[in-house]
Design a protein around this motif. Structure first.
Motif, PDB file in Angstrom:
ATOM      1  N   LYS A 140     -19.451  61.435  43.562  1.00 47.23           N
ATOM      2  CA  LYS A 140     -19.456  61.260  45.093  1.00 47.23           C
ATOM      3  C   LYS A 140     -20.707  60.663  45.561  1.00 47.23           C
ATOM      4  CE  LYS A 140     -18.111  64.806  47.806  1.00 47.23           C
ATOM      5  NZ  LYS A 140     -18.516  65.887  48.374  1.00 47.23           N
ATOM      6  N   GLU A 141     -20.642  59.417  46.141  1.00 44.28           N
ATOM      7  CA  GLU A 141     -21.615  58.668  46.734  1.00 44.28           C
ATOM      8  C   GLU A 141     -22.173  59.248  47.945  1.00 44.28           C
ATOM      9  OE1 GLU A 141     -20.300  54.746  46.661  1.00 44.28           O
ATOM     10  OE2 GLU A 141     -20.250  54.367  44.601  1.00 44.28           O
ATOM     11  N   VAL A 142     -23.384  59.350  48.202  1.00 39.90           N
ATOM     12  CA  VAL A 142     -24.084  59.978  49.247  1.00 39.90           C
ATOM     13  C   VAL A 142     -24.698  58.903  50.103  1.00 39.90           C
ATOM     14  CG1 VAL A 142     -25.348  61.546  50.434  1.00 39.90           C
ATOM     15  CG2 VAL A 142     -23.947  62.341  48.365  1.00 39.90           C
ATOM     16  N   SER A 143     -24.656  58.672  51.406  1.00 37.76           N
ATOM     17  CA  SER A 143     -25.426  57.813  52.251  1.00 37.76           C
ATOM     18  C   SER A 143     -25.484  58.277  53.391  1.00 37.76           C
ATOM     19  CB  SER A 143     -24.838  56.291  52.217  1.00 37.76           C
ATOM     20  OG  SER A 143     -23.522  56.424  53.223  1.00 37.76           O
ATOM     21  N   ALA A 144     -26.632  57.710  54.232  1.00 38.17           N
ATOM     22  CA  ALA A 144     -26.622  57.791  55.742  1.00 38.17           C
ATOM     23  C   ALA A 144     -25.281  58.141  56.446  1.00 38.17           C
ATOM     24  CB  ALA A 144     -27.450  56.997  56.417  1.00 38.17           C
ATOM     25  N   GLN A 145     -24.394  57.244  56.164  1.00 35.09           N
ATOM     26  CA  GLN A 145     -23.147  57.262  56.688  1.00 35.09           C
ATOM     27  C   GLN A 145     -22.031  58.396  56.376  1.00 35.09           C
ATOM     28  OE1 GLN A 145     -21.846  53.305  55.969  1.00 35.09           O
ATOM     29  NE2 GLN A 145     -22.630  52.578  57.794  1.00 35.09           N
ATOM     30  N   GLY A 146     -22.579  59.244  55.321  1.00 37.14           N
ATOM     31  CA  GLY A 146     -21.803  60.159  54.676  1.00 37.14           C
ATOM     32  C   GLY A 146     -21.501  60.173  53.384  1.00 37.14           C
ATOM     33  N   ALA A 147     -20.393  60.774  52.750  1.00 32.91           N
ATOM     34  CA  ALA A 147     -20.026  60.694  51.472  1.00 32.91           C
ATOM     35  C   ALA A 147     -18.908  60.306  50.990  1.00 32.91           C
ATOM     36  CB  ALA A 147     -20.530  62.049  50.876  1.00 32.91           C
ATOM     37  N   GLN A 148     -18.441  59.914  49.918  1.00 32.71           N
ATOM     38  CA  GLN A 148     -17.028  59.661  49.746  1.00 32.71           C
ATOM     39  C   GLN A 148     -17.195  59.311  47.941  1.00 32.71           C
ATOM     40  OE1 GLN A 148     -16.536  55.489  51.053  1.00 32.71           O
ATOM     41  NE2 GLN A 148     -16.321  54.591  48.814  1.00 32.71           N
ATOM     42  N   TRP A 149     -15.798  59.995  47.661  1.00 36.16           N
ATOM     43  CA  TRP A 149     -15.399  59.993  46.122  1.00 36.16           C
ATOM     44  C   TRP A 149     -15.398  58.567  45.591  1.00 36.16           C
ATOM     45  CZ3 TRP A 149     -16.441  64.491  43.798  1.00 36.16           C
ATOM     46  CH2 TRP A 149     -16.329  65.559  44.652  1.00 36.16           C
ATOM     47  N   VAL A 150     -15.718  58.285  44.298  1.00 33.95           N
ATOM     48  CA  VAL A 150     -15.849  56.978  43.719  1.00 33.95           C
ATOM     49  C   VAL A 150     -14.575  56.982  43.113  1.00 33.95           C
ATOM     50  CG1 VAL A 150     -16.964  55.708  42.050  1.00 33.95           C
ATOM     51  CG2 VAL A 150     -18.310  56.839  43.668  1.00 33.95           C
ATOM     52  N   ASP A 151     -13.856  56.050  43.163  1.00 28.77           N
ATOM     53  CA  ASP A 151     -12.809  55.695  42.153  1.00 28.77           C
ATOM     54  C   ASP A 151     -12.916  55.190  40.918  1.00 28.77           C
ATOM     55  OD1 ASP A 151     -10.874  56.693  44.092  1.00 28.77           O
ATOM     56  OD2 ASP A 151     -10.463  54.928  45.165  1.00 28.77           O
ATOM     57  N   ALA A 152     -12.032  55.308  40.024  1.00 24.79           N
ATOM     58  CA  ALA A 152     -12.417  54.404  38.724  1.00 24.79           C
ATOM     59  C   ALA A 152     -12.114  53.049  38.890  1.00 24.79           C
ATOM     60  CB  ALA A 152     -11.305  54.999  37.403  1.00 24.79           C
ATOM     61  N   ARG A 153     -12.857  52.394  38.075  1.00 25.70           N
ATOM     62  CA  ARG A 153     -12.896  50.917  38.049  1.00 25.70           C
ATOM     63  C   ARG A 153     -11.934  50.405  37.030  1.00 25.70           C
ATOM     64  NH1 ARG A 153     -18.966  49.275  38.455  1.00 25.70           N
ATOM     65  NH2 ARG A 153     -18.835  49.911  36.514  1.00 25.70           N
ATOM     66  N   GLU A 154     -11.420  49.188  37.136  1.00 24.21           N
ATOM     67  CA  GLU A 154     -10.719  48.469  36.307  1.00 24.21           C
ATOM     68  C   GLU A 154     -11.404  48.145  35.090  1.00 24.21           C
ATOM     69  OE1 GLU A 154      -7.810  45.696  37.594  1.00 24.21           O
ATOM     70  OE2 GLU A 154      -7.231  47.046  39.292  1.00 24.21           O
ATOM     71  N   ALA A 159     -13.008  48.043  29.089  1.00 31.96           N
ATOM     72  CA  ALA A 159     -13.999  48.556  28.189  1.00 31.96           C
ATOM     73  C   ALA A 159     -13.635  49.291  27.283  1.00 31.96           C
ATOM     74  CB  ALA A 159     -15.419  48.861  29.039  1.00 31.96           C
ATOM     75  N   LEU A 160     -12.840  50.320  27.605  1.00 33.46           N
ATOM     76  CA  LEU A 160     -12.316  51.253  26.604  1.00 33.46           C
ATOM     77  C   LEU A 160     -11.320  50.684  25.838  1.00 33.46           C
ATOM     78  CD1 LEU A 160     -12.749  54.330  25.574  1.00 33.46           C
ATOM     79  CD2 LEU A 160     -10.837  54.740  27.350  1.00 33.46           C
ATOM     80  N   ALA A 161     -10.449  49.874  26.445  1.00 31.29           N
ATOM     81  CA  ALA A 161      -9.241  49.378  25.914  1.00 31.29           C
ATOM     82  C   ALA A 161      -9.856  48.412  24.521  1.00 31.29           C
ATOM     83  CB  ALA A 161      -8.423  48.687  26.696  1.00 31.29           C
ATOM     84  N   ARG A 162     -10.686  47.845  24.579  1.00 27.99           N
ATOM     85  CA  ARG A 162     -11.255  47.020  23.429  1.00 27.99           C
ATOM     86  C   ARG A 162     -11.355  47.904  22.398  1.00 27.99           C
ATOM     87  NH1 ARG A 162     -17.267  46.163  23.406  1.00 27.99           N
ATOM     88  NH2 ARG A 162     -18.062  48.034  24.713  1.00 27.99           N
ATOM     89  N   TRP A 163     -11.543  49.033  22.288  1.00 29.26           N
ATOM     90  CA  TRP A 163     -11.721  49.954  21.108  1.00 29.26           C
ATOM     91  C   TRP A 163     -10.251  50.049  20.443  1.00 29.26           C
ATOM     92  CZ3 TRP A 163     -16.529  49.647  19.410  1.00 29.26           C
ATOM     93  CH2 TRP A 163     -17.464  49.392  20.163  1.00 29.26           C
TER      94      TRP A 163
END
Length: 188
Positions: A140-154, A159-163
């Motif tokens: 969860k990212e926290v800022s002065a505006q609040g907090a939000q859960w971080v979604d996975a990035r493509e 990066a994992l698929a190359r293995w």
């Protein structure tokens, strides 16, 4: 008549903890007593400042990381074993912090030892790619505006698929823990 030398048993250490870690101490523990090591590679991830959603919003002031105790460690241990098998690693230390973390704090350590540098570099990168996409952590990212859960990035999945085939790997799904703290599939 002496037989063959005993087989080397790789050093394994996995910890999920709130406390910080010392890179020098961790590398020393990884190398201790193993004269077959020709290379050590390590990665330390830290909390950096950025704006939520990439917008010109208030910059992030920190993170909160959550996990499934027990399950998280077992999952990482299985991938450490896979890294040892794939790259002939002589040792692996993985430490991942949880709880509230401030800008500049260390989040994760992956340190590996191997007979040669190529295996050490590849083993370290493989384990970090796996941690980023598959380990059961929620961020969860926290800022002065609040907090939000971080979604996975493509790009982390790519990066994992190359293995190639990675045992137990599944594509990421969006969402952090629900109201009861149960995960919905997003990885840190």
């Amino acid at each position: 008549m002496a037989g063959p030398p005993p087989a080397h048993i790789p050093h394994r250490h996995v910890a999920v903890q709130e406390a910080d870690f010392d890179l020098g101490n961790e590398v020393a523990a990884l190398r201790e007593g193993d004269t077959g090591i020709g290379a050590v590679a390590s990665f330390v991830g830290t909390v950096r400042e950025w704006a939520l959603d990439g917008a010109a919003a208030a910059p992030t002031s920190g993170l909160v990381l959550e996990h499934y105790p027990g399950m998280t460690e077992r999952s990482i241990e299985a991938m450490v074993d896979e890294g040892i098998r794939r790259f002939g690693l002589r040792g692996v230390r993985v430490i991942h912090r949880v709880g509230p973390l401030a800008l500049g704090d260390q989040i994760v350590l992956v340190a590996v030892s191997a007979p040669h540098r190529r295996a050490a570099f590849q083993g370290c990168e493989f384990l970090m790619d796996w941690l980023k996409t598959q380990a059961p952590f929620w961020k969860k990212e926290v800022s002065a505006q609040g907090a939000q859960w971080v979604d996975a990035r493509e790009q982390d999945d790519a990066a994992l698929a190359r293995w190639g085939e990675v045992p137990g790997a599944v594509p990421n799904a969006a969402g952090g823990p629900d109201a009861e703290g149960q995960g919905q599939g997003s990885k840190a």
